[in-house]
Design an enzyme around this catalytic site. Structure first.
Site, PDB file in Angstrom:
ATOM      1  N   TYR A  71      -0.680  41.510 -56.129  1.00 11.09           N
ATOM      2  CA  TYR A  71      -1.089  41.720 -54.737  1.00 11.09           C
ATOM      3  C   TYR A  71       0.075  42.258 -53.916  1.00 11.09           C
ATOM      4  O   TYR A  71      -0.065  43.247 -53.177  1.00 11.09           O
ATOM      5  CB  TYR A  71      -1.590  40.401 -54.159  1.00 11.09           C
ATOM      6  CG  TYR A  71      -2.062  40.463 -52.731  1.00 11.09           C
ATOM      7  CD1 TYR A  71      -3.329  40.936 -52.414  1.00 11.09           C
ATOM      8  CD2 TYR A  71      -1.246  40.028 -51.694  1.00 11.09           C
ATOM      9  CE1 TYR A  71      -3.775  40.981 -51.098  1.00 11.09           C
ATOM     10  CE2 TYR A  71      -1.679  40.065 -50.376  1.00 11.09           C
ATOM     11  CZ  TYR A  71      -2.942  40.551 -50.086  1.00 11.09           C
ATOM     12  OH  TYR A  71      -3.364  40.587 -48.786  1.00 11.09           O
ATOM     13  N   SER A 115      -0.565  43.895 -45.669  1.00 13.79           N
ATOM     14  CA  SER A 115      -0.451  42.443 -45.667  1.00 13.79           C
ATOM     15  C   SER A 115       1.000  42.105 -45.375  1.00 13.79           C
ATOM     16  O   SER A 115       1.902  42.897 -45.666  1.00 13.79           O
ATOM     17  CB  SER A 115      -0.842  41.865 -47.032  1.00 13.79           C
ATOM     18  OG  SER A 115      -0.467  40.496 -47.128  1.00 13.79           O
ATOM     19  N   LYS A 163       0.081  45.995 -52.245  1.00 19.25           N
ATOM     20  CA  LYS A 163       0.118  46.143 -50.794  1.00 19.25           C
ATOM     21  C   LYS A 163       1.391  46.858 -50.336  1.00 19.25           C
ATOM     22  O   LYS A 163       1.360  47.660 -49.393  1.00 19.25           O
ATOM     23  CB  LYS A 163      -0.005  44.779 -50.117  1.00 19.25           C
ATOM     24  CG  LYS A 163      -1.376  44.140 -50.242  1.00 19.25           C
ATOM     25  CD  LYS A 163      -2.445  44.936 -49.500  1.00 19.25           C
ATOM     26  CE  LYS A 163      -3.778  44.219 -49.455  1.00 19.25           C
ATOM     27  NZ  LYS A 163      -4.812  44.956 -48.687  1.00 19.25           N
TER      28      LYS A 163
END
Length: 268
Positions: free
Chosen positions: A156, A143, A160
């Site tokens: 997150y 991401s 990632k």
């Protein structure tokens, strides 16, 4: 199209948004695809989409943090197609909270899905490829949040970013077996599926202390759709990328290349 003809793939997190679209894109190039998801309904819908388009697909529901699920997915693919050539580690869940307000258990769970799930499926698929002497491709979905500091999304972003060096490390370890491991970096995405679009709109509408104006920041002027990602992932899955490993392909409309204060498309 037949760039992946004769290959078998596993895609984790085959939601109607990115995962399901990547699965369908691999199938459109000739791959047989096992679609996995925590939801039986979601996994089945992804496989059904491929079958209705004339492709070959199976589905399996399960938790990517469960080692038995990873082993079961590998066993099912091997039983049906004789082996596995491609793995796309895409499973994730979103819980946008920051370090000051995110419960530790939720933080650990998010890392377990993103990093732990990728570890378990990479290990299971890698062992199968080695046992069968199949040179394959493993693709980890990253991401833009892996490469930049996003406030209020600590689990997150951390998970990632961890996948960046997980990709490099496993690529070096598996290179001797002819197994390539690469990252693929998407960005904020405009879903084409109505349910996925509604879920994204709900997420973006949640009150937040941190303003994000995605459209104003992208040099190419629009958010990518899931379809915009298919070409890059098919390339990494195919023999065309036979000499590509331990690196990353980014499809983000120029987001991470942009000089930080420049607003290419002001909205106010």
């Amino acid at each position: 199209m037949n760039r992946l003809q004769g290959k078998a793939a596993i895609v984790t997190g085959a939601s109607p948004n990115i995962g399901g679209t990547l699965a369908a894109g691999l199938a459109a190039e000739g791959a047989a695809v096992l679609c996995t998801d925590l939801s039986e309904e979601v996994a089945a819908a992804a496989a059904r989409r491929i079958i209705e388009a004339g492709g070959d697909a199976l589905h399996l529901a399960g938790d990517v943090t469960d080692p038995a699920h990873a082993e079961a997915a590998v066993a099912l693919a091997v039983e049906r197609w004789g082996g596995i050539d491609v793995l796309v580690n895409n499973a994730v869940f979103f819980q946008q909270q920051g370090v000051l307000d995110m419960p530790y258990d939720a933080f650990r769970r998010q890392l377990d899905v993103i990093l732990g799930g990728s570890f378990l499926f990479t290990r299971a698929v890698g062992r199968s490829m080695i046992e069968q002497q199949r040179e394959g491709s493993i693709i980890n979905v990253l991401s833009t949040a892996a490469w930049q500091g996003q406030p209020g999304n600590v689990g997150y972003s951390t998970g990632k970013s961890g996948l960046i060096n997980f990709t490099r490390s496993t690529a070096m370890e598996l290179a001797q077996h002819g197994i390539r491991v690469n990252g693929f970096t998407p960005t904020a995405t405009a879903p084409t599926d109505p349910e996925a679009r509604k879920a994204m709109e709900t997420l973006l509408a949640r009150p937040s202390s941190y303003r994000n104006d995605f459209a104003a920041q992208l040099p190419l002027g629009r958010l990518p759709t899931p379809d915009d990602y298919v070409g890059a992932v098919v390339y990494l899955a195919s023999d065309e990328s036979a000499m590509v490993t331990g690196t990353n392909i980014t499809v983000d409309a120029g987001a991470t290349a942009k000089y930080w204060p420049w607003i290419p498309h002001p909205t106010d």
